[in-house]
Design a protein around this motif. Structure first.
Motif, PDB file in Angstrom:
ATOM      1  N   LYS A   1     -22.529  18.855 -31.709  1.00  0.00           N
ATOM      2  CA  LYS A   1     -21.759  18.517 -32.919  1.00  0.00           C
ATOM      3  C   LYS A   1     -22.560  18.934 -34.132  1.00  0.00           C
ATOM      4  O   LYS A   1     -23.737  18.589 -34.252  1.00  0.00           O
ATOM      5  N   ILE A   2     -21.938  19.734 -34.991  1.00  0.00           N
ATOM      6  CA  ILE A   2     -22.644  20.215 -36.184  1.00  0.00           C
ATOM      7  C   ILE A   2     -21.833  19.821 -37.419  1.00  0.00           C
ATOM      8  O   ILE A   2     -20.619  20.053 -37.462  1.00  0.00           O
ATOM      9  N   ASP A   3     -22.518  19.234 -38.399  1.00  0.00           N
ATOM     10  CA  ASP A   3     -21.865  18.878 -39.661  1.00  0.00           C
ATOM     11  C   ASP A   3     -21.862  20.115 -40.567  1.00  0.00           C
ATOM     12  O   ASP A   3     -22.925  20.599 -40.951  1.00  0.00           O
ATOM     13  N   PRO A   4     -20.669  20.637 -40.914  1.00  0.00           N
ATOM     14  CA  PRO A   4     -20.641  21.880 -41.706  1.00  0.00           C
ATOM     15  C   PRO A   4     -21.290  21.727 -43.088  1.00  0.00           C
ATOM     16  O   PRO A   4     -21.715  22.715 -43.689  1.00  0.00           O
TER      17      PRO A   4
ATOM     18  N   PRO B   1     -16.457  26.938 -34.561  1.00  0.00           N
ATOM     19  CA  PRO B   1     -15.357  26.773 -35.514  1.00  0.00           C
ATOM     20  C   PRO B   1     -15.351  27.891 -36.547  1.00  0.00           C
ATOM     21  O   PRO B   1     -16.404  28.439 -36.894  1.00  0.00           O
ATOM     22  N   THR B   2     -14.164  28.272 -37.014  1.00  0.00           N
ATOM     23  CA  THR B   2     -14.045  29.130 -38.191  1.00  0.00           C
ATOM     24  C   THR B   2     -13.013  28.435 -39.084  1.00  0.00           C
ATOM     25  O   THR B   2     -12.430  27.415 -38.692  1.00  0.00           O
ATOM     26  N   GLU B   3     -12.764  28.971 -40.261  1.00  0.00           N
ATOM     27  CA  GLU B   3     -11.783  28.353 -41.152  1.00  0.00           C
ATOM     28  C   GLU B   3     -10.356  28.521 -40.620  1.00  0.00           C
ATOM     29  O   GLU B   3      -9.449  27.819 -41.044  1.00  0.00           O
TER      30      GLU B   3
ATOM     31  N   ILE C   1     -11.811  40.788 -32.146  1.00  0.00           N
ATOM     32  CA  ILE C   1     -12.303  40.885 -33.521  1.00  0.00           C
ATOM     33  C   ILE C   1     -13.821  40.742 -33.502  1.00  0.00           C
ATOM     34  O   ILE C   1     -14.364  39.878 -32.810  1.00  0.00           O
ATOM     35  N   VAL C   2     -14.508  41.610 -34.253  1.00  0.00           N
ATOM     36  CA  VAL C   2     -15.959  41.504 -34.386  1.00  0.00           C
ATOM     37  C   VAL C   2     -16.265  40.770 -35.689  1.00  0.00           C
ATOM     38  O   VAL C   2     -15.748  41.136 -36.754  1.00  0.00           O
ATOM     39  N   HIS C   3     -17.063  39.710 -35.592  1.00  0.00           N
ATOM     40  CA  HIS C   3     -17.380  38.869 -36.749  1.00  0.00           C
ATOM     41  C   HIS C   3     -18.779  39.174 -37.261  1.00  0.00           C
ATOM     42  O   HIS C   3     -19.732  39.230 -36.468  1.00  0.00           O
ATOM     43  N   ILE C   4     -18.871  39.366 -38.569  1.00  0.00           N
ATOM     44  CA  ILE C   4     -20.186  39.555 -39.188  1.00  0.00           C
ATOM     45  C   ILE C   4     -20.357  38.511 -40.292  1.00  0.00           C
ATOM     46  O   ILE C   4     -19.375  37.942 -40.772  1.00  0.00           O
ATOM     47  N   ALA C   5     -21.619  38.271 -40.680  1.00  0.00           N
ATOM     48  CA  ALA C   5     -21.876  37.219 -41.674  1.00  0.00           C
ATOM     49  C   ALA C   5     -21.910  37.792 -43.082  1.00  0.00           C
ATOM     50  O   ALA C   5     -21.696  37.090 -44.057  1.00  0.00           O
ATOM     51  N   ASP C   6     -22.177  39.084 -43.174  1.00  0.00           N
ATOM     52  CA  ASP C   6     -22.453  39.700 -44.465  1.00  0.00           C
ATOM     53  C   ASP C   6     -21.807  41.070 -44.555  1.00  0.00           C
ATOM     54  O   ASP C   6     -21.836  41.827 -43.583  1.00  0.00           O
TER      55      ASP C   6
ATOM     56  N   SER D   1     -15.459  32.547 -43.461  1.00  0.00           N
ATOM     57  CA  SER D   1     -16.086  31.807 -44.561  1.00  0.00           C
ATOM     58  C   SER D   1     -16.673  30.480 -44.094  1.00  0.00           C
ATOM     59  O   SER D   1     -17.478  29.883 -44.797  1.00  0.00           O
ATOM     60  N   ASN D   2     -16.285  30.032 -42.906  1.00  0.00           N
ATOM     61  CA  ASN D   2     -16.816  28.762 -42.393  1.00  0.00           C
ATOM     62  C   ASN D   2     -18.349  28.820 -42.299  1.00  0.00           C
ATOM     63  O   ASN D   2     -18.922  29.751 -41.739  1.00  0.00           O
ATOM     64  N   ASN D   3     -19.014  27.800 -42.854  1.00  0.00           N
ATOM     65  CA  ASN D   3     -20.490  27.782 -42.891  1.00  0.00           C
ATOM     66  C   ASN D   3     -21.127  27.852 -41.521  1.00  0.00           C
ATOM     67  O   ASN D   3     -22.141  28.534 -41.325  1.00  0.00           O
ATOM     68  N   ILE D   4     -20.569  27.129 -40.573  1.00  0.00           N
ATOM     69  CA  ILE D   4     -21.171  27.095 -39.231  1.00  0.00           C
ATOM     70  C   ILE D   4     -21.061  28.487 -38.598  1.00  0.00           C
ATOM     71  O   ILE D   4     -22.020  28.994 -38.016  1.00  0.00           O
ATOM     72  N   ALA D   5     -19.878  29.086 -38.728  1.00  0.00           N
ATOM     73  CA  ALA D   5     -19.675  30.418 -38.142  1.00  0.00           C
ATOM     74  C   ALA D   5     -20.673  31.414 -38.730  1.00  0.00           C
ATOM     75  O   ALA D   5     -21.328  32.168 -37.992  1.00  0.00           O
ATOM     76  N   ARG D   6     -20.800  31.394 -40.045  1.00  0.00           N
ATOM     77  CA  ARG D   6     -21.698  32.381 -40.686  1.00  0.00           C
ATOM     78  C   ARG D   6     -23.150  32.152 -40.308  1.00  0.00           C
ATOM     79  O   ARG D   6     -23.900  33.090 -40.036  1.00  0.00           O
TER      80      ARG D   6
END
Ligand code: TXA
Ligand code: MG
Length: 342
Positions: A7-10, A34-36, A67-72, A126-131
C-alpha cells in the motif's frame, strides 16, 4: 506464485517500499500499479519475455499491442523514431496526463510490445506513484490495463487482486483511480491526428490546438487502426442494455417496462441518480449525475453487477459531451451495442 501487495500513499510515497516493486520490474517481473486512468499491469518494455508474460497473465490476444509508459518527456527518444511537431504541441499541453500518442517506433522496441506494428503507443501518466515507479525502475514500462482480457478495467486495487492474484509479482495499492476510464489514444503518424479511443482528454480539448483532429473508433476491414478496438471489451458476465435519453422523455418508464418483460431474471439497474419512481429491479446502483462521476464509477459498477450475479443490467445514460463521449464508448462496448434510445 505469491503476489506481494503493498500500500502506497500517493501524497507521501514510501520510496523504499516502492523500490521493491521497481526492482521486481527490473528483474523481469510484473507489477500492477495505479495511474490516474485505470490500474496498469507493467513490465520492462525492453524485456521481451517479461512482456510475453503480461499477455499470459491477462489472457490477452497477442495481436493487441501495449502502451509504453515513461516518466519524462525526454525519455521519448528511447522508444520513438521521431516526434512530429503536432505531437510535441499536444504533449506540452496534455502530458503528463490521460493521453496516449501513437508514434513511429524505434528499433529498441520489440515486436511483442507493438504486436508487430511499426508504431508504438506512448503515455506519460500523471499519477505520482506511476511516475515514481517508472523512474525507480529506470526503464520504459509496457502496461495494458491490469484486468483479465475482456473484463472491465480495474479502478481499485481490489479489482486487480480479483483478476491477478497469484499471477504477478506485485500489486501496488494506491487507492481509487481519479478518472476511471482508460486514456485517450491518438494516432499522430498521419497528416492530421486521429482519436482511436476517446478518454479523459477530449476531442474538444485537442481541437483547441489542432482543429483538424478527428474521432475514428471504427474498424475498417480486418485491420483496425487500433487492434484493441475489435475485441468485445469491458464486458461483465451479465447482458448489458443501454437505455439512452432524458428522464423527461421517459427513460425510467422504459426501464420499468423492460424490468417487467424480464421478470424471472436477476435484474440490475444502473441509474445516474435517485428517482422517486418505484423500480422493479433486484438491485439499483448509482453512477452519478455528472459525466465525470459516471466515468469514475462505471467499471466498478459493472464488476459489482457480476458480484451480485445479475443476469441482465439496464443502464441509464443521457446525451453527453466531454468525457461523456468516452463513457458512451465504453458502455456501448459493454452492451455489445445493445442500445435503446428513448
Ligand atoms: O489509460 C490507459 O491507457 C491504461 C493505463 C494503464 O495506462 N492502459 C490501457 O492499456 O488502457 P490497454 O492495453 O488496455 O489499451 C491500449 C489500447 C488498445 O486498444 C491497443 O490496441 C491500443 O491502445 N494500441 C496500443 N499500441 C498501439 C499502436 N501501436 N497502434 C494503435 N493502437 C495501439
Ligand atoms: Mg485494456
Amino acid at each position: 506464485m505469491i503476489t506481494q501487495k503493498i500500500k502506497i500513499d500517493p501524497e507521501n510515497i514510501d520510496i523504499q517500499l516502492l523500490k521493491k516493486a521497481a526492482d521486481a520490474l527490473k528483474g523481469g517481473g510484473l507489477a500492477a500499479f495505479p495511474t490516474e486512468t485505470v490500474y496498469g499491469l507493467g513490465a520492462d518494455a525492453f524485456n521481451e519475455q517479461a512482456v510475453k508474460n503480461i499477455y499470459k497473465a491477462k489472457g490477452r490476444p497477442s495481436d493487441n499491442p501495449m502502451i509504453v509508459h515513461i516518466a519524462d518527456k525526454k525519455d521519448i527518444c528511447r522508444v520513438c523514431r521521431e516526434v512530429p511537431e503536432s505531437a510535441e504541441l499536444l504533449m506540452k499541453k496534455f502530458s503528463p496526463g490521460p493521453i496516449t500518442y501513437i508514434l513511429k517506433k524505434n528499433k529498441n522496441i520489440n515486436d511483442t510490445v507493438t504486436a508487430g506494428l511499426g508504431t508504438v503507443a506512448v503515455r506519460i501518466p500523471s499519477n505520482n506513484i506511476a511516475r515514481e515507479l517508472i523512474k525507480l525502475s529506470g526503464t520504459p514500462i509496457a502496461a495494458p490495463s491490469a484486468n483479465l482480457s475482456g473484463k472491465p478495467s480495474p479502478t481499485k486495487a481490489e479489482h486487480v487482486i480479483e483478476d491477478m492474484d497469484g499471477k504477478i509479482e506485485y500489486i501496488i495499492d494506491g487507492g481509487s483511480c481519479r478518472i476511471g476510464l482508460e486514456s485517450t489514444v491518438i494516432d499522430m503518424t498521419g497528416s492530421f491526428p486521429v482519436i482511436l479511443r476517446p478518454g479523459g482528454i477530449t476531442m474538444e480539448m485537442i481541437q483547441q490546438y489542432i482543429p483538424e483532429t478527428v474521432l475514428n473508433t471504427h474498424i475498417k476491414g480486418d485491420i483496425p487502426k487500433s487492434p484493441g478496438m475489435k475485441y468485445k471489451h469491458y464486458a461483465p458476465d451479465a447482458d448489458v442494455v443501454v437505455i439512452e435519453g432524458e428522464r423527461r422523455n421517459g427513460v425510467i418508464e422504459k426501464i420499468n417496462e423492460l424490468c417487467r418483460k424480464n421478470a424471472g431474471k436477476h435484474i440490475g439497474v444502473i441509474l445516474k441518480e435517485k428517482t422517486s419512481a418505484e423500480i422493479s429491479a433486484d438491485f439499483i446502483l448509482y453512477a452519478g449525475k455528472t459525466s465525470d462521476e459516471y466515468a469514475s464509477n462505471l467499471f466498478a459498477l459493472l464488476r459489482e453487477c457480476d458480484k451480485k450475479n445479475a443476469d441482465i443490467v439496464f443502464a441509464e445514460i443521457d446525451s453527453s459531451d466531454g468525457i461523456g463521449t468516452a463513457v458512451k464508448n465504453r458502455i456501448y462496448k459493454a452492451s455489445a451495442n445493445n442500445i435503446i434510445k428513448v
